[in-house]
Scaffold this motif. Structure first.
Motif, mmCIF file in Angstrom:
data_model
loop_
_atom_site.group_PDB
_atom_site.id
_atom_site.type_symbol
_atom_site.label_atom_id
_atom_site.label_comp_id
_atom_site.label_asym_id
_atom_site.label_seq_id
_atom_site.Cartn_x
_atom_site.Cartn_y
_atom_site.Cartn_z
ATOM 1 N N LEU A 46 100.252 -81.113 -38.091
ATOM 2 C CA LEU A 46 100.454 -82.279 -37.233
ATOM 3 C C LEU A 46 99.667 -83.497 -37.699
ATOM 4 O O LEU A 46 99.924 -84.611 -37.252
ATOM 5 N N THR A 47 98.726 -83.311 -38.628
ATOM 6 C CA THR A 47 97.742 -84.343 -38.932
ATOM 7 C C THR A 47 98.039 -85.082 -40.224
ATOM 8 O O THR A 47 98.381 -84.479 -41.243
ATOM 9 N N ILE A 48 97.904 -86.404 -40.163
ATOM 10 C CA ILE A 48 97.972 -87.281 -41.334
ATOM 11 C C ILE A 48 96.628 -87.976 -41.472
ATOM 12 O O ILE A 48 96.034 -88.419 -40.473
ATOM 13 N N GLU A 49 96.146 -88.095 -42.697
ATOM 14 C CA GLU A 49 94.961 -88.910 -42.952
ATOM 15 C C GLU A 49 95.370 -90.127 -43.750
ATOM 16 O O GLU A 49 96.072 -90.015 -44.766
ATOM 17 N N GLY A 50 94.944 -91.300 -43.296
ATOM 18 C CA GLY A 50 95.273 -92.538 -43.973
ATOM 19 C C GLY A 50 94.298 -92.852 -45.080
ATOM 20 O O GLY A 50 93.207 -92.265 -45.178
ATOM 21 N N ALA A 51 94.666 -93.806 -45.940
ATOM 22 C CA ALA A 51 93.799 -94.222 -47.040
ATOM 23 C C ALA A 51 92.489 -94.822 -46.542
ATOM 24 O O ALA A 51 91.505 -94.854 -47.273
ATOM 25 N N THR A 340 109.423 -73.469 -24.525
ATOM 26 C CA THR A 340 108.318 -73.238 -23.589
ATOM 27 C C THR A 340 107.336 -74.395 -23.582
ATOM 28 O O THR A 340 106.987 -74.935 -22.523
ATOM 29 N N LEU A 341 106.882 -74.793 -24.772
ATOM 30 C CA LEU A 341 105.900 -75.871 -24.840
ATOM 31 C C LEU A 341 106.521 -77.203 -24.434
ATOM 32 O O LEU A 341 105.883 -78.019 -23.756
ATOM 33 N N GLY A 342 107.779 -77.427 -24.829
ATOM 34 C CA GLY A 342 108.444 -78.665 -24.437
ATOM 35 C C GLY A 342 108.557 -78.804 -22.934
ATOM 36 O O GLY A 342 108.375 -79.903 -22.384
ATOM 37 N N ALA A 343 108.842 -77.704 -22.239
ATOM 38 C CA ALA A 343 108.932 -77.751 -20.772
ATOM 39 C C ALA A 343 107.579 -78.120 -20.163
ATOM 40 O O ALA A 343 107.516 -78.887 -19.187
ATOM 41 N N ARG A 344 106.505 -77.594 -20.732
ATOM 42 C CA ARG A 344 105.173 -77.929 -20.214
ATOM 43 C C ARG A 344 104.833 -79.396 -20.458
ATOM 44 O O ARG A 344 104.258 -80.064 -19.591
ATOM 45 N N MET A 345 105.183 -79.893 -21.632
ATOM 46 C CA MET A 345 104.913 -81.294 -21.936
ATOM 47 C C MET A 345 105.735 -82.221 -21.045
ATOM 48 O O MET A 345 105.234 -83.241 -20.557
ATOM 49 N N ASP A 427 98.937 -75.447 -28.496
ATOM 50 C CA ASP A 427 98.718 -75.884 -27.119
ATOM 51 C C ASP A 427 97.643 -76.956 -27.053
ATOM 52 O O ASP A 427 97.773 -77.943 -26.329
ATOM 53 N N GLU A 428 96.568 -76.751 -27.815
ATOM 54 C CA GLU A 428 95.462 -77.712 -27.798
ATOM 55 C C GLU A 428 95.902 -79.061 -28.364
ATOM 56 O O GLU A 428 95.523 -80.118 -27.831
ATOM 57 N N GLN A 429 96.698 -79.032 -29.419
ATOM 58 C CA GLN A 429 97.188 -80.282 -29.979
ATOM 59 C C GLN A 429 98.130 -80.991 -29.015
ATOM 60 O O GLN A 429 98.112 -82.220 -28.912
ATOM 61 N N ALA A 430 98.957 -80.230 -28.303
ATOM 62 C CA ALA A 430 99.861 -80.831 -27.324
ATOM 63 C C ALA A 430 99.072 -81.547 -26.235
ATOM 64 O O ALA A 430 99.436 -82.649 -25.803
ATOM 65 N N VAL A 431 97.981 -80.929 -25.783
ATOM 66 C CA VAL A 431 97.125 -81.570 -24.779
ATOM 67 C C VAL A 431 96.540 -82.862 -25.337
ATOM 68 O O VAL A 431 96.512 -83.901 -24.663
#
Length: 457
Positions: A46-51, A340-345, A427-431
């Protein structure tokens, strides 16, 4: 697996210089670079690091391309195996073990009724070319030229795909109403609104004075993405399938963005149980690399050799990455996870709406989520819902970026904030995503006047 040295972080001056040179050299048609002024140098999941050293949570995912996020190990390993094997990387449409493995894996994911009697056409590497192939296929098979498409649609940027998209101005297709609970074209919404949309379609096709040219096919998105994240009601989709089947009109399902588990089933048409005649696929099927295909019933396969071709339709690296992605999503039941996760979000975002009147609607399916922002203070006396607030949406996008969250805008007036996280999001990233969005929404609301779009929806 070999360890790759991390890319160096560019000094601030170099970072700014890259952005400046991009604005000077690239065309005015560039899009994402305008609202996301970052220079990615590393990415994982999920993570991008910029220049500039900043880290971002990427809820754009290559506009839905990255089902497994950035640089997933199974994708990298699949690419590496092809590179290390000495296999040819460019083979036009010749058969290879890599292509055979990809096709076998793809067919294993299809609705069984389609997979049992299907053909596959490898197209140019973009989804829009696959749409062109689908339109050409049904016109060839039926001998008819008309195309049925829907308001709010988006099918790509080439000429035929644009004609079938909702923003077309020189319309050469018959435009039909797409059901929309929040902004129902009939002012009703719900099941009754969907029923009226279906009746309109049926009546037009059977009206000898309706003005619609004899249709070669109907093309639709099971969930409109660029149109504002609008899921088609399941019963309406079944009705479209019946309408087209009775009239011998091939039904084309554009699954370019909705496919590969995104909506909570492997293919979005599975929610309704319909089996289209043609499925258009791209984005996630290439495992982050360019790949596009159409799969269709064998009886439509009457075109001549070379009727649709393309130099780069044999992308071996994309086929290897795609086969690995399809297998990983299937074996790890990531479609179920998305549901499942989409419904929670969605539930959390709907709860957020109670405290923020500027949230007009929260909708989506699986991990394809949209939040429509509105101006609650500018509702006209005869309006059923408040007008869209594109300026507020743009401000929310900027505030999200300031907080390290990448989101996209969509909808008719670019007033829908879109979330397309990878299916591997934890789950933690979704939060964390929702926390940052909530904070950005509050900040944008304080700094931006709710100025409604002056046009009609």
């Amino acid at each position: 697996m070999a360890v790759t040295e991390p890319a160096p972080t560019a000094p601030a001056a170099a970072h700014e210089g890259i952005l400046r040179r991009q604005s000077l050299r690239e065309s005015a048609a560039r899009t994402y670079a305008r609202s996301l002024p970052i220079v990615p140098v590393r990415a994982r999941g999920l993570t991008i690091e910029g220049a500039d050293g900043r880290r971002y949570l990427d809820c754009l995912s290559g506009a839905g391309t990255l089902a497994l996020g950035h640089n997933h190990p199974v994708v990298l390993e699949a690419i590496r195996k092809v590179l290390d094997s000495g296999a040819p990387l460019h083979i036009l449409d010749l058969a290879t073990p890599v292509k055979d493995a990809f096709t076998t894996e793809l067919f294993a994911t299809l609705p069984p009724q389609l997979a049992a009697d299907a053909r596959i056409q490898f197209c140019g590497p973009a989804g829009t070319d696959a749409v062109e192939a689908a339109l050409k296929l049904v016109r060839t098979a039926t001998g008819r030229n008309g195309i049925l498409a829907f308001t709010g649609a988006y099918h790509g940027m080439t000429a035929g795909a644009l004609d079938a998209s909702g923003g077309a101005t020189d319309v050469r297709v018959t435009r039909l109403p797409y059901p929309h609970d929040y902004r129902c074209p009939f002012g009703i919404g719900g099941e009754r609104g969907s029923e009226l949309a279906a009746r309109w379609t049926e009546n037009l096709l059977d009206d000898p004075k309706g003005g619609a040219p004899a249709p070669a096919g109907m093309i639709l998105e099971p969930v409109q993405g660029e149109g504002g994240v609008i899921p088609a009601p399941d019963e309406w989709l079944r009705r479209m399938r019946r309408i087209t089947a009775v009239r011998s009109i091939p039904l084309i399902a554009d699954e370019v963005q909705t496919g590969v588990g995104r909506t909570g089933t492997f293919w979005a048409v599975e929610h309704s149980g319909i089996v289209p005649d043609v499925m258009v696929m791209s984005k996630a099927i290439g495992g982050s690399l360019p790949l596009a295909v159409i799969v269709y019933r064998s009886e439509l396969d009457i075109w001549q050799p070379g009727a649709h071709a393309g130099t780069f339709r044999g992308n071996q690296l994309a086929m290897a990455a795609g086969a690995a992605t399809l297998a990983y999503v299937r074996e790890n039941r990531l479609a179920d996870r998305a549901a499942t996760l989409g419904a929670r979000m969605l539930a959390r975002l709907q709860g957020l709406a109670t405290a923020h009147p500027c949230i007009g609607d929260v909708r989506g399916r699986g991990l394809m989520i949209g939040v429509e922002l509105v101006d609650p203070d500018s509702t006209a006396p005869d309006a059923l819902v408040p007008p869209p607030a594109p300026q507020l949406a743009a401000a929310v996008q900027r505030e999200c970026l300031n907080r390290g969250l990448i989101v996209e805008l969509g909808g008719r007036h670019s007033a829908v904030v879109r979330l397309l996280p990878p299916l591997t999001i934890t789950d933690e990233q979704a939060v964390a995503v929702l926390d940052r969005f909530a904070d950005a929404l509050a900040a944008a609301g304080r700094s931006t006047p709710h100025r409604a779009d002056s046009g009609q929806y």
